[in-house]
Design a protein around this motif. Structure first.
Motif, PDB file in Angstrom:
ATOM      1  N   GLY A  74       9.704  15.239   0.153  1.00  0.00           N
ATOM      2  CA  GLY A  74       9.954  15.250   1.592  1.00  0.00           C
ATOM      3  C   GLY A  74       8.675  15.121   2.395  1.00  0.00           C
ATOM      4  O   GLY A  74       8.608  14.371   3.376  1.00  0.00           O
ATOM      5  N   ALA A  75       7.637  15.832   1.978  1.00  0.00           N
ATOM      6  CA  ALA A  75       6.343  15.730   2.667  1.00  0.00           C
ATOM      7  C   ALA A  75       5.772  14.323   2.518  1.00  0.00           C
ATOM      8  O   ALA A  75       5.189  13.778   3.470  1.00  0.00           O
ATOM      9  N   SER A  76       5.961  13.726   1.364  1.00  0.00           N
ATOM     10  CA  SER A  76       5.493  12.359   1.140  1.00  0.00           C
ATOM     11  C   SER A  76       6.200  11.378   2.072  1.00  0.00           C
ATOM     12  O   SER A  76       5.572  10.463   2.612  1.00  0.00           O
ATOM     13  N   LEU A  92       4.315   8.557   9.102  1.00  0.00           N
ATOM     14  CA  LEU A  92       3.114   8.561   9.945  1.00  0.00           C
ATOM     15  C   LEU A  92       2.240   7.334   9.689  1.00  0.00           C
ATOM     16  O   LEU A  92       1.748   6.702  10.631  1.00  0.00           O
ATOM     17  N   LEU A  93       2.057   6.988   8.421  1.00  0.00           N
ATOM     18  CA  LEU A  93       1.253   5.807   8.094  1.00  0.00           C
ATOM     19  C   LEU A  93       1.921   4.528   8.574  1.00  0.00           C
ATOM     20  O   LEU A  93       1.246   3.609   9.056  1.00  0.00           O
ATOM     21  N   ALA A  94       3.235   4.454   8.448  1.00  0.00           N
ATOM     22  CA  ALA A  94       3.951   3.259   8.903  1.00  0.00           C
ATOM     23  C   ALA A  94       3.795   3.064  10.408  1.00  0.00           C
ATOM     24  O   ALA A  94       3.580   1.950  10.888  1.00  0.00           O
ATOM     25  N   VAL A  95       3.871   4.154  11.153  1.00  0.00           N
ATOM     26  CA  VAL A  95       3.679   4.058  12.609  1.00  0.00           C
ATOM     27  C   VAL A  95       2.227   3.702  12.925  1.00  0.00           C
ATOM     28  O   VAL A  95       1.953   2.901  13.823  1.00  0.00           O
ATOM     29  N   ARG A 150       0.827  -1.211   0.000  1.00  0.00           N
ATOM     30  CA  ARG A 150       0.000   0.000   0.000  1.00  0.00           C
ATOM     31  C   ARG A 150       0.863   1.264   0.000  1.00  0.00           C
ATOM     32  O   ARG A 150       0.577   2.218  -0.718  1.00  0.00           O
ATOM     33  N   LEU A 151       1.918   1.275   0.819  1.00  0.00           N
ATOM     34  CA  LEU A 151       2.796   2.443   0.873  1.00  0.00           C
ATOM     35  C   LEU A 151       3.527   2.662  -0.447  1.00  0.00           C
ATOM     36  O   LEU A 151       3.662   3.790  -0.910  1.00  0.00           O
ATOM     37  N   VAL A 152       3.983   1.572  -1.066  1.00  0.00           N
ATOM     38  CA  VAL A 152       4.686   1.697  -2.346  1.00  0.00           C
ATOM     39  C   VAL A 152       3.736   2.200  -3.424  1.00  0.00           C
ATOM     40  O   VAL A 152       4.087   3.092  -4.212  1.00  0.00           O
ATOM     41  N   MET A 153       2.527   1.665  -3.475  1.00  0.00           N
ATOM     42  CA  MET A 153       1.561   2.104  -4.482  1.00  0.00           C
ATOM     43  C   MET A 153       1.193   3.572  -4.285  1.00  0.00           C
ATOM     44  O   MET A 153       1.110   4.337  -5.247  1.00  0.00           O
ATOM     45  N   LEU A 154       0.983   3.968  -3.050  1.00  0.00           N
ATOM     46  CA  LEU A 154       0.658   5.359  -2.744  1.00  0.00           C
ATOM     47  C   LEU A 154       1.805   6.286  -3.119  1.00  0.00           C
ATOM     48  O   LEU A 154       1.608   7.315  -3.771  1.00  0.00           O
ATOM     49  N   PHE A 208      17.376   8.893   2.248  1.00  0.00           N
ATOM     50  CA  PHE A 208      18.523   9.091   1.375  1.00  0.00           C
ATOM     51  C   PHE A 208      18.426   8.267   0.105  1.00  0.00           C
ATOM     52  O   PHE A 208      18.815   8.713  -0.967  1.00  0.00           O
ATOM     53  N   SER A 209      17.861   7.074   0.209  1.00  0.00           N
ATOM     54  CA  SER A 209      17.731   6.244  -0.997  1.00  0.00           C
ATOM     55  C   SER A 209      16.621   6.745  -1.911  1.00  0.00           C
ATOM     56  O   SER A 209      16.686   6.568  -3.129  1.00  0.00           O
ATOM     57  N   SER A 210      15.607   7.394  -1.366  1.00  0.00           N
ATOM     58  CA  SER A 210      14.497   7.850  -2.221  1.00  0.00           C
ATOM     59  C   SER A 210      14.719   9.247  -2.778  1.00  0.00           C
ATOM     60  O   SER A 210      14.194   9.581  -3.830  1.00  0.00           O
TER      61      SER A 210
END
Length: 118
Positions: free
Chosen positions: A84-86, A92-95, A39-43, A114-116
């Motif tokens: 950066g905002a993303s 926040l979603l991961a937590v 879900r996080l990757v798709m978003l 750093f990787s993104s």
């Protein structure tokens, strides 16, 4: 630097606050479930591609797209700030999706940012 520090605080302190009141306390570091990661990757990917495409179209329509330099620096700055905002929203979603008692490694957000953004 502000984004890296903010995201690290969100992921480390957020997990501690979520574990407060739990009988287990903070346990081992744990990854998100495969479904939550997908879900996080798709978003993230969908938002990045859509925003970049919209910025290119806007620059093309307004005549600010250069064959030699590409987009104006203001557009690149806007895209960088959105990235950066993303990352902060993803933290926040991961937590929020983290199981109570689990935690993230303190370097997880730094490595991801750093990787993104590199």
């Amino acid at each position: 630097l502000f984004i890296v520090i903010s995201g690290t605080v969100i992921m480390v302190v957020g997990a501690e606050l979520k574990a407060r009141g739990s009988y287990h306390g903070l346990g081992q570091t744990a990854a998100l479930s495969g479904r939550a990661q997908l879900r996080l990757v798709m978003l993230s990917f969908g938002g990045t591609v859509s925003l970049s495409f919209a910025a290119c179209l806007w620059s093309f329509e307004t005549g600010h797209l250069s064959k030699t330099l590409g987009l104006d620096w203001e557009v690149y700055l806007f895209l960088f700030c959105c990235a950066g905002a993303s990352l902060l929203v993803q933290a926040l979603l991961a937590v929020a999706w983290l199981n109570r008692g689990d935690r993230f490694d303190a370097t997880a957000f730094t490595v991801a940012s750093f990787s993104s953004m590199a």
